[in-house]
Scaffold this motif. Structure first.
Motif, PDB file in Angstrom:
ATOM      1  N   TRP A  22       0.837  -1.202   0.000  1.00 49.66           N
ATOM      2  CA  TRP A  22       0.000   0.000   0.000  1.00 49.66           C
ATOM      3  C   TRP A  22       0.877   1.260   0.000  1.00 49.66           C
ATOM      4  CZ3 TRP A  22      -4.076   2.455  -1.205  1.00 49.66           C
ATOM      5  CH2 TRP A  22      -4.593   3.532  -0.483  1.00 49.66           C
ATOM      6  N   ILE A  23       1.889   1.280   0.853  1.00 51.21           N
ATOM      7  CA  ILE A  23       2.790   2.427   0.921  1.00 51.21           C
ATOM      8  C   ILE A  23       3.539   2.603  -0.401  1.00 51.21           C
ATOM      9  CG2 ILE A  23       4.833   3.382   2.078  1.00 51.21           C
ATOM     10  CD1 ILE A  23       2.167   3.348   3.773  1.00 51.21           C
ATOM     11  N   ASN A  24       4.039   1.510  -0.977  1.00 46.06           N
ATOM     12  CA  ASN A  24       4.744   1.595  -2.263  1.00 46.06           C
ATOM     13  C   ASN A  24       3.826   2.126  -3.359  1.00 46.06           C
ATOM     14  OD1 ASN A  24       7.078   0.588  -1.106  1.00 46.06           O
ATOM     15  ND2 ASN A  24       6.672  -1.511  -1.723  1.00 46.06           N
ATOM     16  N   LYS A  71       9.026   6.494   9.062  1.00 45.06           N
ATOM     17  CA  LYS A  71       8.249   6.730  10.287  1.00 45.06           C
ATOM     18  C   LYS A  71       6.824   7.192   9.947  1.00 45.06           C
ATOM     19  CE  LYS A  71       8.446   7.083  14.827  1.00 45.06           C
ATOM     20  NZ  LYS A  71       8.642   5.993  15.727  1.00 45.06           N
ATOM     21  N   THR A  72       6.673   8.044   8.948  1.00 44.83           N
ATOM     22  CA  THR A  72       5.350   8.537   8.565  1.00 44.83           C
ATOM     23  C   THR A  72       4.529   7.437   7.911  1.00 44.83           C
ATOM     24  OG1 THR A  72       6.338  10.721   8.263  1.00 44.83           O
ATOM     25  CG2 THR A  72       4.133  10.396   7.385  1.00 44.83           C
ATOM     26  N   SER A  73       5.174   6.571   7.140  1.00 43.85           N
ATOM     27  CA  SER A  73       4.437   5.455   6.536  1.00 43.85           C
ATOM     28  C   SER A  73       3.957   4.487   7.620  1.00 43.85           C
ATOM     29  CB  SER A  73       5.279   4.733   5.484  1.00 43.85           C
ATOM     30  OG  SER A  73       6.406   4.124   6.057  1.00 43.85           O
ATOM     31  N   PHE A  95       1.424  14.976   3.216  1.00 42.38           N
ATOM     32  CA  PHE A  95       1.558  13.954   2.177  1.00 42.38           C
ATOM     33  C   PHE A  95       0.192  13.649   1.570  1.00 42.38           C
ATOM     34  CE2 PHE A  95       1.073   9.589   0.807  1.00 42.38           C
ATOM     35  CZ  PHE A  95       2.061   9.482  -0.153  1.00 42.38           C
ATOM     36  N   CYS A  96      -0.806  13.464   2.409  1.00 40.29           N
ATOM     37  CA  CYS A  96      -2.144  13.123   1.918  1.00 40.29           C
ATOM     38  C   CYS A  96      -2.708  14.229   1.029  1.00 40.29           C
ATOM     39  CB  CYS A  96      -3.090  12.836   3.082  1.00 40.29           C
ATOM     40  SG  CYS A  96      -2.692  11.303   3.940  1.00 40.29           S
ATOM     41  N   LYS A  97      -2.530  15.466   1.441  1.00 42.61           N
ATOM     42  CA  LYS A  97      -2.993  16.601   0.614  1.00 42.61           C
ATOM     43  C   LYS A  97      -2.297  16.585  -0.732  1.00 42.61           C
ATOM     44  CE  LYS A  97      -3.884  19.518   4.596  1.00 42.61           C
ATOM     45  NZ  LYS A  97      -3.392  20.665   5.372  1.00 42.61           N
ATOM     46  N   GLN A  98      -0.980  16.370  -0.716  1.00 40.54           N
ATOM     47  CA  GLN A  98      -0.215  16.326  -1.968  1.00 40.54           C
ATOM     48  C   GLN A  98      -0.674  15.159  -2.837  1.00 40.54           C
ATOM     49  OE1 GLN A  98       2.404  18.426  -3.077  1.00 40.54           O
ATOM     50  NE2 GLN A  98       2.106  17.297  -4.968  1.00 40.54           N
TER      51      GLN A  98
END
Length: 77
Positions: free
Chosen positions: A24-26, A39-41, A68-71
């Motif tokens: 999911w992160i990738n 750390k944020t992931s 990150f989510c906004k971007q």
């Protein structure tokens, strides 16, 4: 935040709806200019399971995740 990203993926990237963990992160990192830090992931993956009284993540990391989510949303809508 993860739920919001998943809802967008359910419409735009149906194949991503089954991803979890590092996959999911990738996927998220592949679809934006700025990648999540380690750390944020972890915060994105594990926040729903952390006791709200536990101070495992800093306010800075929460802000980084929010940015990150906004971007990501801006890049993908």
């Amino acid at each position: 935040m993860s739920e919001l990203l998943r809802r967008i993926c359910n419409v735009k990237y149906k194949e991503a709806s089954v991803l979890h963990g590092n996959e999911w992160i990738n996927f998220l990192n592949e679809h934006t200019k700025n990648n999540l830090s380690k750390k944020t992931s972890e915060l994105l993956m594990y926040a729903p399971f952390i006791d709200k009284n536990e101070k495992k993540y800093s306010q800075k990391e929460v802000l980084e995740l929010s940015n990150f989510c906004k971007q990501w949303i801006g890049d993908n809508l």
